[in-house]
Design an enzyme around this catalytic site. Structure first.
Site, mmCIF file in Angstrom:
data_model
loop_
_atom_site.group_PDB
_atom_site.id
_atom_site.type_symbol
_atom_site.label_atom_id
_atom_site.label_comp_id
_atom_site.label_asym_id
_atom_site.label_seq_id
_atom_site.Cartn_x
_atom_site.Cartn_y
_atom_site.Cartn_z
ATOM 1 N N HIS A 195 0.837 -1.206 0.000
ATOM 2 C CA HIS A 195 0.000 0.000 0.000
ATOM 3 C C HIS A 195 0.862 1.242 0.000
ATOM 4 C CE1 HIS A 195 -4.122 -1.494 1.578
ATOM 5 N NE2 HIS A 195 -4.085 -1.393 0.267
ATOM 6 N N ARG A 338 -12.725 -7.477 -14.419
ATOM 7 C CA ARG A 338 -12.093 -8.775 -14.181
ATOM 8 C C ARG A 338 -12.856 -9.501 -13.079
ATOM 9 N NH1 ARG A 338 -5.954 -9.302 -12.191
ATOM 10 N NH2 ARG A 338 -6.794 -8.578 -10.216
ATOM 11 N N GLU A 436 -1.592 -15.078 -17.744
ATOM 12 C CA GLU A 436 -0.641 -14.759 -16.671
ATOM 13 C C GLU A 436 0.023 -16.007 -16.096
ATOM 14 O OE1 GLU A 436 -2.684 -12.364 -13.770
ATOM 15 O OE2 GLU A 436 -4.502 -13.531 -13.898
ATOM 16 N N ASN A 459 2.566 -9.159 -14.270
ATOM 17 C CA ASN A 459 2.984 -9.276 -12.867
ATOM 18 C C ASN A 459 3.042 -10.749 -12.468
ATOM 19 O OD1 ASN A 459 2.557 -6.572 -13.108
ATOM 20 N ND2 ASN A 459 0.737 -6.499 -11.837
ATOM 21 N N ASP A 460 1.993 -11.470 -12.819
ATOM 22 C CA ASP A 460 1.985 -12.896 -12.502
ATOM 23 C C ASP A 460 2.758 -13.711 -13.524
ATOM 24 O OD1 ASP A 460 0.647 -13.293 -10.029
ATOM 25 O OD2 ASP A 460 -1.191 -12.594 -10.987
ATOM 26 N N ARG A 470 6.434 -12.607 -6.252
ATOM 27 C CA ARG A 470 6.461 -11.178 -6.539
ATOM 28 C C ARG A 470 6.401 -10.307 -5.296
ATOM 29 N NH1 ARG A 470 0.463 -10.471 -9.418
ATOM 30 N NH2 ARG A 470 0.284 -8.444 -8.465
ATOM 31 N N CYS A 507 -1.997 -5.679 -19.271
ATOM 32 C CA CYS A 507 -2.457 -4.842 -18.159
ATOM 33 C C CYS A 507 -1.571 -4.982 -16.923
ATOM 34 C CB CYS A 507 -3.912 -5.150 -17.821
ATOM 35 S SG CYS A 507 -4.174 -6.851 -17.338
HETATM 36 C C1 PEP Z 1 -0.960 -9.193 -13.473
HETATM 37 O O1 PEP Z 1 -0.770 -10.271 -12.919
HETATM 38 O O2 PEP Z 1 -0.147 -8.674 -14.282
HETATM 39 C C2 PEP Z 1 -2.192 -8.431 -13.207
HETATM 40 C C3 PEP Z 1 -2.496 -7.344 -13.871
HETATM 41 O O3 PEP Z 1 -2.991 -8.888 -12.209
HETATM 42 P P1 PEP Z 1 -2.726 -8.596 -10.642
HETATM 43 O O4 PEP Z 1 -1.548 -7.676 -10.542
HETATM 44 O O5 PEP Z 1 -3.980 -8.030 -10.126
HETATM 45 O O6 PEP Z 1 -2.427 -9.981 -10.142
HETATM 46 MG MG MG Z 2 -2.426 -11.231 -11.886
#
Ligand code: PEP
Ligand code: MG
Length: 576
Positions: A195, A338, A436, A459-460, A470, A507
């Site tokens: 956060h 989503r 992902e 990200n995933d 992560r 995204c």
């Molecule tokens: C991702 O995994 O890139 C993603 C956008 O989803 P989140 O960060 O919410 O897991």
């Molecule tokens: Mg994700």
């Protein structure tokens, strides 16, 4: 002697100023039993501590400037809600009464129990929320122990024009610091998903996190430079280096002013290819920021935030109200909702234990398909929202085709249910999936046959491809968006979309990082979705790029086997 300390740059920008070190000693929590006649007095002492903590947070909240996005105040509200919630505010009272613990000990026992529940959660984002519990508990403990030293509140009068270095910071500290005119902050722990990191980005404070043992290498009042882009803190620099960073600062300010002018400009490359820029949102209130930067729509609406800070699950009407709010704000622009990306035991009262590897467990669509009572209301609400504007539904964490077919079947059933109820929806509402998991990227051609769009969640995807948690700052240095395996998977997904003639978006954080824009364009990406704060800068890079030239360059990179040459070419392309 010049010294450079490395961490993770979590909020861009440069700062030059003197350091201020926040020494927050580990709190010693006393444990003793209270004699029965003094129990009620001890309860009152605990309640007083909670009341003071609330007062402090309300005071901090009132200092948040109106101009900052809604999510900033929401972080403080999260802590205030925890102080209202019985889990932290009244469970310790029961412990004082039943086990005759002193107030600090009772709070510690309750904190340990709550943190254990959080540790078992599957979703990395929500798992990091245990930090919130610790921040709130520590605030109360310091009040109970009359130990206000070591908090940002305690040194707030000395923060102006300084670079704050701390072990870690709470969201409340971050708001306070900005109010006091801090230039930048550096923390020893924490990562880009916390956060505090999200807040720093929203508030525009340059910041670096995960600089282990930073305070051991620094002196108070030392002239330092923070480069939030590179993720470094430097001390002992000569006049030349300081001059260079002053110039970079001015350049940066100038660029920010220039960026605002881009809002009304089209997002096209130099060779006239139109690119779509969408924004990511977490709360319905974030839709205002989407409009402010002129995004073409919402490419990722993370609906799990609807489930936070409550014990029950949102019903169909509540989902619908949130979606309609965003639709209305966006005034005809598309929104991509989503379906919820939660782990098994978040807010659902099912404390599932025994998942030794939560990131690989029952999360996102896996959880929804197991828990239809959770999923069906959301499906109905998304479909119903589609009657009021351009809504797209996106499925997270798909890893096999059976899951996809199951979701499509459920969607058909839900449509039939709505027809019987006489409720309207868009028969052709687009359905897409996030790519992902490496398996999904490799099988993207099969997924694409059944879907209207794909969206790459880097990200995933990076976490699962490189086997790096992560949220773990010990392995942050291995989290590499430019790893050849990651780039190959992105390329495969984009090609699968092109072959199936469906759009492919990205995204994950990578899409909002201006350094990667040219590489992604060269890979054939035409749809980007990111935090609204990054959008105008990404637009600038796109408008300066020549797509055909980039495609040739990137094709060559993907075929380069020599690691040295590969790195060299990638670096050339990702240098701003
Ligand atoms: C991702 O995994 O890139 C993603 C956008 O989803 P989140 O960060 O919410 O897991
Ligand atoms: Mg994700």
């Amino acid at each position: 002697m010049p010294v450079t300390l490395h961490g993770v740059g979590i909020s861009r920008g440069y700062a030059i100023g003197k350091t201020i070190l926040l020494q927050r000693d580990q709190l010693e929590i006393p444990e003793y039993t209270i004699s029965s006649v003094l129990i009620e007095e001890e309860v009152q002492r605990f309640l007083h501590g909670v009341a003071i903590a609330k007062q402090q947070l309300r005071e901090i909240r009132s200092r948040i400037p109106l101009s900052v996005p809604a999510d900033v105040a929401a972080f403080i509200d999260t802590h205030l809600l925890m102080l209202e919630d019985s889990t932290l505010a009244s469970a310790p009272i029961k412990l004082i009464r039943t086990r005759s613990c002193n107030a600090e000990w009772a709070l510690k026992l309750q904190r340990d129990w709550v943190v254990q529940v959080f540790n078992e959660m599957e979703d990395p984002y929500l798992r990091t929320r245990r930090d919130d519990v610790d921040h709130v508990v520590q605030r109360i403990q310091r009040i109970l122990l009359a130990n206000e030293g070591g908090t940002a509140d305690a040194i707030s009068s000395r923060l102006e024009g300084r670079i704050l270095v701390a072990e870690e910071l709470t969201p409340a500290d971050t708001v306070l610091m900005q109010h006091q005119g801090v230039l930048a902050f550096v923390t020893e722990h924490g990562g880009p998903l916390s956060h505090t990191a999200i807040l720093a980005r929203s508030l525009g404070i340059p910041a670096v996190m995960g600089v282990h043992c930073a305070r051991r290498y620094l002196d108070e009042d030392e002239l330092a430079i923070v480069d939030g882009q590179l993720g470094v803190l430097m001390v002992g620099l000569d006049e030349q280096a300081i001059k260079y960073y002053r110039w970079k600062q001015q350049e940066d300010q100038h660029q920010q002013l220039e960026l605002v002018k881009l809002k009304e400009q089209p997002t096209v490359t130099r060779d006239a290819v139109r690119i779509t820029l969408h924004a990511n949102i977490e709360l319905p209130e974030d839709a205002a920021a989407v409009c402010q930067v002129g995004a073409a729509g919402v490419g990722l609406y993370r609906t799990e935030f609807l489930f936070m800070n409550r014990k029950d699950i949102p019903d169909e009407e509540e989902h619908l109200t949130s979606y309609l709010h965003v639709l209305k704000m966006l005034d005809g622009k598309p929104i991509t909702i989503r379906t919820v990306d939660l782990g098994a035991d978040k807010g659902l009262g099912e404390n599932r234990v025994g998942s030794s590897n939560p990131a690989l467990g029952l999360r996102a669509i896996r959880l929804c398909l197991k828990n239809l009572a959770l999923f069906r209301p959301q499906l109905r609400a998304i479909l119903r929202a589609s009657a009021f504007g351009p809504v797209r539904m996106m499925i997270p964490m798909l890893s096999n085709i059976q899951e996809l077919l199951q979701v499509l079947r459920l969607t058909q059933e839900t449509k039939q249910e709505l027809r019987l109820r006489g409720q309207r929806f868009d028969e052709r509402m687009p359905i897409g999936a996030m790519i992902e998991v490496p398996a999904a990227a490799i099988c993207a051609p099969f997924f694409a046959r059944h879907l209207d769009f794909l969206s790459i969640g880097t990200n995933d995807l990076i976490q699962y491809t490189l086997a790096i948690d992560r949220t773990d700052d010990e392995v942050n240095y291995l989290y590499d968006p430019l790893h050849p395996a990651v780039l190959q998977l992105i390329a495969m997904t984009i090609q699968a979309g092109q072959k199936a003639n469906i759009p492919v978006s990205m995204c994950g954080e990578m899409a909002g990082d201006p350094r990667y824009v040219r590489l992604l364009l060269g890979l054939g990406l035409t749809h980007f979705s990111m935090h609204p704060n990054s959008l105008l800068e990404v637009k600038r890079v796109i408008r300066e790029s020549h797509l055909l030239e980039l495609m040739t360059l990137v094709k060559r990179i993907l075929h380069t086997e020599d690691p040295k040459k590969f790195n060299q070419q990638v670096q050339n392309l990702t240098r701003l």
